[in-house]
Design a protein around this motif. Structure first.
Motif, mmCIF file in Angstrom:
data_model
loop_
_atom_site.group_PDB
_atom_site.id
_atom_site.type_symbol
_atom_site.label_atom_id
_atom_site.label_comp_id
_atom_site.label_asym_id
_atom_site.label_seq_id
_atom_site.Cartn_x
_atom_site.Cartn_y
_atom_site.Cartn_z
ATOM 1 N N ILE A 155 -39.146 -35.070 18.120
ATOM 2 C CA ILE A 155 -39.947 -35.706 19.180
ATOM 3 C C ILE A 155 -39.976 -37.218 18.996
ATOM 4 C CG2 ILE A 155 -42.296 -35.958 20.091
ATOM 5 C CD1 ILE A 155 -42.605 -32.911 19.634
ATOM 6 N N GLU A 156 -40.110 -37.678 17.751
ATOM 7 C CA GLU A 156 -40.102 -39.123 17.478
ATOM 8 C C GLU A 156 -38.764 -39.738 17.905
ATOM 9 O OE1 GLU A 156 -40.985 -40.020 13.395
ATOM 10 O OE2 GLU A 156 -42.854 -38.864 13.444
ATOM 11 N N LEU A 157 -37.666 -39.057 17.557
ATOM 12 C CA LEU A 157 -36.351 -39.562 17.942
ATOM 13 C C LEU A 157 -36.203 -39.603 19.464
ATOM 14 C CD1 LEU A 157 -34.100 -37.750 15.297
ATOM 15 C CD2 LEU A 157 -34.707 -40.178 15.368
ATOM 16 N N ARG B 141 -42.803 -22.448 5.900
ATOM 17 C CA ARG B 141 -41.739 -22.457 6.900
ATOM 18 C C ARG B 141 -42.262 -22.992 8.243
ATOM 19 N NH1 ARG B 141 -38.011 -17.079 5.933
ATOM 20 N NH2 ARG B 141 -37.468 -17.602 3.791
ATOM 21 N N ILE B 142 -43.468 -22.598 8.607
ATOM 22 C CA ILE B 142 -44.073 -23.104 9.851
ATOM 23 C C ILE B 142 -44.279 -24.610 9.757
ATOM 24 C CG2 ILE B 142 -46.157 -23.077 11.295
ATOM 25 C CD1 ILE B 142 -44.380 -20.701 11.785
ATOM 26 N N ASP C 68 -42.611 -27.448 12.031
ATOM 27 C CA ASP C 68 -43.441 -28.451 12.715
ATOM 28 C C ASP C 68 -42.957 -29.866 12.396
ATOM 29 O OD1 ASP C 68 -45.012 -26.576 13.953
ATOM 30 O OD2 ASP C 68 -46.724 -26.784 12.567
ATOM 31 N N ASN C 69 -42.666 -30.115 11.105
ATOM 32 C CA ASN C 69 -42.180 -31.442 10.705
ATOM 33 C C ASN C 69 -40.841 -31.754 11.361
ATOM 34 O OD1 ASN C 69 -44.397 -31.988 9.093
ATOM 35 N ND2 ASN C 69 -43.449 -31.148 7.256
#
Length: 102
Positions: free
Chosen positions: A28-30, A16-17, A21-22
């Motif tokens: 963040i990439e977007l 789940r962590i 994170d993914n």
């Protein structure tokens, strides 16, 4: 302390962590892409504003030149009209002097 968690619970927590994170990394990439697009757009708008400013200056200069050209034509027309009026008055005065016997 509390009861220790099992290996299965630990693996589930880890998954789940990692999934969170993914998901956050993708967000963040977007956001980075959006910021890059905004930066490109801002740069393009600045270039457009600069070009419009230079076009305005050029248009003002052309307007000034056009006014000078139009003024020159008007000035020439006034000169020609003045010469014609002077000629006609000269003819009239000459005719008056001739008929008066001078």
């Amino acid at each position: 302390m509390g009861d220790p968690i099992s290996r299965e619970e630990h693996e589930e927590f880890r998954k789940r962590i990692e999934a969170e994170d993914n998901r956050q990394n993708r967000r963040i990439e977007l956001l980075e892409k959006s910021v890059e697009q905004f930066t490109n757009l801002t740069t393009a708008v600045q270039k457009l504003a600069d070009n419009m400013e230079s076009m305005l200056k050029e248009q003002e200069q052309q307007g000034e030149r056009l006014e000078k050209l139009e003024g020159r034509d008007g000035e020439k027309w006034r000169n020609v009209t003045g010469y014609i009026i002077t000629f006609v008055l000269g003819l009239a005065i000459s005719y008056l002097f001739k008929t008066a016997g001078f």
